[in-house]
Design an enzyme around this catalytic site. Sequence first.
Site, PDB file in Angstrom:
ATOM      1  N   ARG A  13       0.833   4.394   9.011  1.00  0.00           N
ATOM      2  CA  ARG A  13       0.142   3.339   8.254  1.00  0.00           C
ATOM      3  C   ARG A  13       0.425   3.494   6.757  1.00  0.00           C
ATOM      4  O   ARG A  13       1.135   2.704   6.168  1.00  0.00           O
ATOM      5  CB  ARG A  13      -1.366   3.353   8.555  1.00  0.00           C
ATOM      6  CG  ARG A  13      -2.058   2.043   8.164  1.00  0.00           C
ATOM      7  CD  ARG A  13      -2.416   1.977   6.693  1.00  0.00           C
ATOM      8  NE  ARG A  13      -3.280   3.048   6.257  1.00  0.00           N
ATOM      9  CZ  ARG A  13      -3.523   3.338   4.991  1.00  0.00           C
ATOM     10  NH1 ARG A  13      -2.936   2.640   4.013  1.00  0.00           N
ATOM     11  NH2 ARG A  13      -4.315   4.343   4.662  1.00  0.00           N
ATOM     12  N   ASP A  14      -0.075   4.556   6.120  1.00  0.00           N
ATOM     13  CA  ASP A  14       0.242   4.769   4.699  1.00  0.00           C
ATOM     14  C   ASP A  14       1.741   4.998   4.539  1.00  0.00           C
ATOM     15  O   ASP A  14       2.338   4.620   3.524  1.00  0.00           O
ATOM     16  CB  ASP A  14      -0.540   5.968   4.158  1.00  0.00           C
ATOM     17  CG  ASP A  14      -0.991   5.777   2.712  1.00  0.00           C
ATOM     18  OD1 ASP A  14      -0.184   5.282   1.906  1.00  0.00           O
ATOM     19  OD2 ASP A  14      -2.133   6.126   2.387  1.00  0.00           O
ATOM     20  N   HIS A  17       4.225   2.198   3.410  1.00  0.00           N
ATOM     21  CA  HIS A  17       4.483   1.806   2.013  1.00  0.00           C
ATOM     22  C   HIS A  17       5.871   2.242   1.536  1.00  0.00           C
ATOM     23  O   HIS A  17       6.660   1.404   1.090  1.00  0.00           O
ATOM     24  CB  HIS A  17       3.395   2.355   1.095  1.00  0.00           C
ATOM     25  CG  HIS A  17       2.074   1.671   1.231  1.00  0.00           C
ATOM     26  ND1 HIS A  17       1.895   0.331   0.981  1.00  0.00           N
ATOM     27  CD2 HIS A  17       0.852   2.141   1.600  1.00  0.00           C
ATOM     28  CE1 HIS A  17       0.625   0.005   1.182  1.00  0.00           C
ATOM     29  NE2 HIS A  17      -0.027   1.085   1.560  1.00  0.00           N
ATOM     30  N   SER A 167      -7.283   7.196  -3.744  1.00  0.00           N
ATOM     31  CA  SER A 167      -6.116   6.330  -3.573  1.00  0.00           C
ATOM     32  C   SER A 167      -5.037   6.569  -4.613  1.00  0.00           C
ATOM     33  O   SER A 167      -3.865   6.276  -4.382  1.00  0.00           O
ATOM     34  CB  SER A 167      -6.540   4.860  -3.641  1.00  0.00           C
ATOM     35  OG  SER A 167      -7.709   4.630  -2.909  1.00  0.00           O
ATOM     36  N   HIS A 198      -4.143  11.754  -1.880  1.00  0.00           N
ATOM     37  CA  HIS A 198      -2.726  11.574  -2.192  1.00  0.00           C
ATOM     38  C   HIS A 198      -2.265  12.755  -3.029  1.00  0.00           C
ATOM     39  O   HIS A 198      -3.059  13.436  -3.671  1.00  0.00           O
ATOM     40  CB  HIS A 198      -2.483  10.242  -2.907  1.00  0.00           C
ATOM     41  CG  HIS A 198      -2.444   9.077  -1.975  1.00  0.00           C
ATOM     42  ND1 HIS A 198      -1.270   8.595  -1.428  1.00  0.00           N
ATOM     43  CD2 HIS A 198      -3.437   8.324  -1.448  1.00  0.00           C
ATOM     44  CE1 HIS A 198      -1.544   7.590  -0.623  1.00  0.00           C
ATOM     45  NE2 HIS A 198      -2.854   7.399  -0.616  1.00  0.00           N
TER      46      HIS A 198
END
Length: 341
Positions: A13-14, A17, A167, A198
């Site tokens: 999912r992440d 990006h 985030s 992150h």
Amino acid sequence: MAQRITLHDMTLRDGMHPKRHQISLEQMKGIARGLDAAGVPLIEVTHGDGLGGASVNYGFPAHSDEEYLRAVLGELKQARVSALLLPGIGTVDHLRMAHEIGVQTIRVATHCTEADVSEQHIGMARKLGMDTVGFLMMAHMAPVQTLVQQALLMESYGANCLYITDSAGHMLPHDVTEKLTAVRQALRPETELGFHGHHNLAMGVANSLAAITCGATRIDAAAAGLGAGAGNTPMEVLVAVCERMGIETGVDVFRIADVAEDLVVPIMDHPIRIDRDALTLGYAGVYSSFLLFAKRAEAKYRIPAREILVELGRQRLVGGQEDMIEDTAITLARARGLPVA
């Protein structure tokens, strides 16, 4: 008794990006099988910006959310699948679709001061009997008491787990400790607490450990750190550190390291590392998925990406304002007399 946590994988999912949402179905199935065999209990699968993210603003994926979810669900033996939903991008219809095809966990994400927009989606998820998570993004931007109030709102709507989300990769361990301690004390004992980090300042593992110490029982990570910016907390490193500390994850350290090295690293379009732009994200406190947008604007308008990112941080832009990145680059270019046609 040893402390036990649930690791939640973000690779699919992440990790969309840095892949510009172009992971193939076969790549996704292969990685999902590897994660499942390694003992990862929960795997998130959607467009990088959640259900319904396919758009001009956020990028069109190689396949639909439903195709990705069905592909992964058919491969798993023990792991469960989650989906991310950002109100305003994803709708209750997307939520129903995910539930109908077998997604058991939904994470409803809002900016850390906008929990009120999640009421409909959290309420619907609970009505459907789903594991329902409230996900407060860009948590570094809110003072402790505001974060507590927002978490309590999501809990009141029906969330059975609350996530504090770094985030931007901007938080340091003492920030995590201060905020998660306050939220943990405010929530009902049965409501779980989670943390999503992150690695833009190389704090992913340290911040996750701080969160665990504060009572977080769900921790996000990604194989080889595949995620926005300098990536998410690297799963294989976190598993190894947890094992050394006597924290039970249920994930096999060597199997997850093999997934990272053999399956995830080969599909990277560029190394996931703390380059100057990712460092700027963490330093300036800018949403991690803005990185590729800033790099595209740099190529188009000849304004260095890090200067764009610093300006975005100054403007305090948040997730969902990706369309403002190009506007910011144009403004900076015009100020320097550069062509913007």
